[in-house]
Design an enzyme around this catalytic site. Structure first.
Site, PDB file in Angstrom:
ATOM      1  N   LYS A 126       0.829  -1.217   0.000  1.00  0.00           N
ATOM      2  CA  LYS A 126       0.000   0.000   0.000  1.00  0.00           C
ATOM      3  C   LYS A 126       0.858   1.259   0.000  1.00  0.00           C
ATOM      4  O   LYS A 126       0.506   2.252  -0.618  1.00  0.00           O
ATOM      5  CB  LYS A 126      -0.916   0.022   1.232  1.00  0.00           C
ATOM      6  CG  LYS A 126      -1.968  -1.064   1.215  1.00  0.00           C
ATOM      7  CD  LYS A 126      -2.819  -1.040   2.468  1.00  0.00           C
ATOM      8  CE  LYS A 126      -2.083  -1.493   3.701  1.00  0.00           C
ATOM      9  NZ  LYS A 126      -1.656  -2.898   3.706  1.00  0.00           N
TER      10      LYS A 126
ATOM     11  N   ASN B 248       1.768  -1.063  14.206  1.00  0.00           N
ATOM     12  CA  ASN B 248       1.821  -2.441  13.708  1.00  0.00           C
ATOM     13  C   ASN B 248       1.996  -2.437  12.192  1.00  0.00           C
ATOM     14  O   ASN B 248       2.465  -3.403  11.602  1.00  0.00           O
ATOM     15  CB  ASN B 248       0.559  -3.238  14.101  1.00  0.00           C
ATOM     16  CG  ASN B 248      -0.740  -2.491  13.827  1.00  0.00           C
ATOM     17  OD1 ASN B 248      -0.736  -1.311  13.514  1.00  0.00           O
ATOM     18  ND2 ASN B 248      -1.853  -3.184  13.969  1.00  0.00           N
TER      19      ASN B 248
ATOM     20  N   GLY C 198       3.568  -1.305   8.559  1.00  0.00           N
ATOM     21  CA  GLY C 198       4.915  -0.982   8.095  1.00  0.00           C
ATOM     22  C   GLY C 198       4.834  -0.737   6.608  1.00  0.00           C
ATOM     23  O   GLY C 198       4.666  -1.672   5.838  1.00  0.00           O
TER      24      GLY C 198
ATOM     25  N   ARG D 181       9.618 -10.702  10.785  1.00  0.00           N
ATOM     26  CA  ARG D 181       9.225 -12.122  10.728  1.00  0.00           C
ATOM     27  C   ARG D 181       9.066 -12.577   9.286  1.00  0.00           C
ATOM     28  O   ARG D 181       8.563 -11.820   8.445  1.00  0.00           O
ATOM     29  CB  ARG D 181       7.866 -12.331  11.418  1.00  0.00           C
ATOM     30  CG  ARG D 181       7.913 -12.188  12.908  1.00  0.00           C
ATOM     31  CD  ARG D 181       6.537 -12.418  13.509  1.00  0.00           C
ATOM     32  NE  ARG D 181       5.620 -11.332  13.214  1.00  0.00           N
ATOM     33  CZ  ARG D 181       4.336 -11.324  13.567  1.00  0.00           C
ATOM     34  NH1 ARG D 181       3.816 -12.359  14.197  1.00  0.00           N
ATOM     35  NH2 ARG D 181       3.562 -10.296  13.297  1.00  0.00           N
TER      36      ARG D 181
HETATM   37  P1  IMP Z   1      -1.610  -6.803  15.925  1.00  0.00           P
HETATM   38  O1  IMP Z   1      -2.218  -5.862  14.943  1.00  0.00           O
HETATM   39  O2  IMP Z   1      -0.198  -6.462  16.278  1.00  0.00           O
HETATM   40  O3  IMP Z   1      -2.482  -6.993  17.125  1.00  0.00           O
HETATM   41  O4  IMP Z   1      -1.520  -8.257  15.232  1.00  0.00           O
HETATM   42  C1  IMP Z   1      -2.675  -9.004  14.893  1.00  0.00           C
HETATM   43  C2  IMP Z   1      -2.480  -9.740  13.565  1.00  0.00           C
HETATM   44  O5  IMP Z   1      -2.423  -8.799  12.510  1.00  0.00           O
HETATM   45  C3  IMP Z   1      -1.181 -10.540  13.483  1.00  0.00           C
HETATM   46  O6  IMP Z   1      -1.407 -11.688  12.680  1.00  0.00           O
HETATM   47  C4  IMP Z   1      -0.226  -9.597  12.758  1.00  0.00           C
HETATM   48  O7  IMP Z   1       0.797 -10.281  12.093  1.00  0.00           O
HETATM   49  C5  IMP Z   1      -1.196  -8.946  11.793  1.00  0.00           C
HETATM   50  N1  IMP Z   1      -0.767  -7.608  11.376  1.00  0.00           N
HETATM   51  C6  IMP Z   1      -0.852  -6.462  12.067  1.00  0.00           C
HETATM   52  N2  IMP Z   1      -0.376  -5.435  11.351  1.00  0.00           N
HETATM   53  C7  IMP Z   1       0.001  -5.938  10.175  1.00  0.00           C
HETATM   54  C8  IMP Z   1       0.545  -5.358   8.993  1.00  0.00           C
HETATM   55  O8  IMP Z   1       0.751  -4.151   8.873  1.00  0.00           O
HETATM   56  N3  IMP Z   1       0.806  -6.215   7.979  1.00  0.00           N
HETATM   57  C9  IMP Z   1       0.536  -7.543   8.063  1.00  0.00           C
HETATM   58  N4  IMP Z   1       0.020  -8.123   9.133  1.00  0.00           N
HETATM   59  C10 IMP Z   1      -0.248  -7.335  10.191  1.00  0.00           C
END
Ligand code: IMP
Length: 407
Positions: free
Chosen positions: A16, A38, A40, A298
């Protein structure tokens, strides 16, 4: 009036940032409405790589105003670090160029602590996102206005009592941050961010009235939406087109609803992934596509395109356009599979497409792409009943074919 929204149509990491970067060249405002650090968003300009977690990608366009909306959760220290990184790269960051919604919630060290202790089952990013949204829903959250007005202390104290007790009782965790230290850091951040923390609604409304180009930048992807995604393996916010309206508090009739999708699928963290390739091909996709998380590093899980999941994402968001990314990564993979249906046992039913092998960055037009590549793209367009707007053929800012004018 021209309002375009860019949303990830898969499980995030669709590219994006690059699409927003291309579109923001002619945007007056770029607005984020949900999620936090979260996310990136990686953008490569002149060979230099920028990873933005919180700040909208429009910051890299000198004339653009950037808004972090009320639906976001903001880790103030990580935001300040990101601002400093941009400044040291020669990017102007000022209160005129970056507006932080006063009603956005603050991610505190207690949220990060709880996320690290509890997030493994879901595979969260550990950035405190879920706990910050949970405190918001419990109505005990700290908002950016609290940092600006120095009213955070009693709320942070309550967070210590609640989260600290939980960490100790359930996990035997003793290293709970001291409230005085946390408050010192938050006070310092509040002072430094004071002029940036405002009510952005008048700016948004006036831009709409003027008919300015406003670009709404989604984070994560539709399949990670807390209500519509693969619950419980989701993030804690609304990542869909609908989430923009609630996150900003301003109803916006988006003219262009742009789905960003990778030419294949990736997912980071746990949860269902029907087309996952847990084999050599998946590993090759990971290496060639550099599929490692921009936030956590990861390795991302990789697999073929999943049409049943995409069809649902398109129905829910009424997407009008497609920005397709990382097409170049598929070059050289031989026959390409796409899940086009689901078998009775729940496993994907595949349709095979001829592969292509060429340096796609050399193609300046759609017609210059290999015939098999064109077939693949047209198939995606037809299946999803939306028009291709951008086809990204490489990592650089210029490695993109514009299929129609972006605005
Ligand atoms: P959280 O948003 O850190 O609570 O993570 C919850 C889920 O969303 C996990 O599976 C993360 O790997 C995924 N996730 C959160 N933000 C991203 C992102 O920007 N890209 C891909 N996966 C994300």
């Amino acid at each position: 009036m021209s309002a375009s929204i860019v949303i990830g149509a898969q499980w995030g990491d669709e590219g994006k940032g690059k699409v927003v970067d291309v579109l923001s060249e002619k945007a007056e405002l770029v607005v984020r409405f949900g999620g936090g650090a979260n996310a990136g968003h990686t953008i490569v300009i002149g060979g230099k790589k920028f990873v933005l977690h919180l700040i909208p990608s429009g910051i890299l366009q000198s004339a653009c105003i950037n808004v972090l909306g009320g639906g976001c959760v903001v880790d103030a220290e990580s935001l300040l670090e990101e601002m400093a990184g941009l400044v040291s790269a020669g990017i102007r960051v000022s209160p005129e160029r970056l507006l932080l919604a006063e009603n956005a919630h603050v991610v505190t060290p207690y949220h990060r602590m709880i996320d690290k202790l509890t997030g493994a089952k879901i595979g969260t990013t550990g950035r405190g996102i879920g706990p910050a949204y949970a405190d918001k829903a419990l109505r005990v959250g700290v908002r950016l206005a609290d940092l600006r007005d120095d009213t955070a202390a009693p709320k942070v104290q309550a967070q210590l009592e609640h989260h600290g007790a939980l960490a100790k009782a359930l996990f035997g965790f003793e290293d709970v941050p001291k409230v005085d230290d946390v408050m010192d850091r938050l006070r310092d951040a509040g002072k430094r961010l004071r002029d940036y923390i405002v009510d952005p609604v008048p700016t948004l409304v006036s831009a709409q009235k003027r008919g300015a180009n406003v670009l709404y930048e989604g984070a994560q992807g539709v399949l990670l939406d807390v209500d519509q995604g693969t619950y419980p393996f989701v993030t804690s916010s609304n990542t869909t087109v609908a989430g923009a309206t609630s996150g900003l508090g301003v109803y916006t009739p988006f003219e262009r609803r742009i789905a960003v999708l990778k030419a294949y699928t990736t997912r980071v963290g746990n949860g269902p992934f029907p087309t996952e390739l847990d084999n050599d091909v998946g590993e090759r996709l990971r290496q060639k596509g550099q599929e490692f998380g921009a936030t956590t590093g990861r390795p991302r899980r990789c697999g073929w395109l999943d049409m049943p999941a995409l069809r649902r994402a398109f129905q829910m968001n009424a997407f009008t356009h497609i920005a397709l990314t990382k097409l170049d990564v598929l070059a050289g993979f031989g026959p390409i599979q796409v899940a086009t249906g689901t078998k009775e046992d729940g496993s994907p039913e595949y349709t095979e497409f001829e592969g292509f092998d060429a340096d796609l960055t050399k193609a300046q037009t759609f017609d210059a792409l290999p015939a098999a590549c064109q077939t693949y793209l047209r198939f995606i367009e037809t299946e999803l009943s939306a028009k291709l707007l951008i086809v990204s053929t490489g990592p650089g800012r210029d490695d993109a074919l514009a299929m129609e004018a972006p605005w």
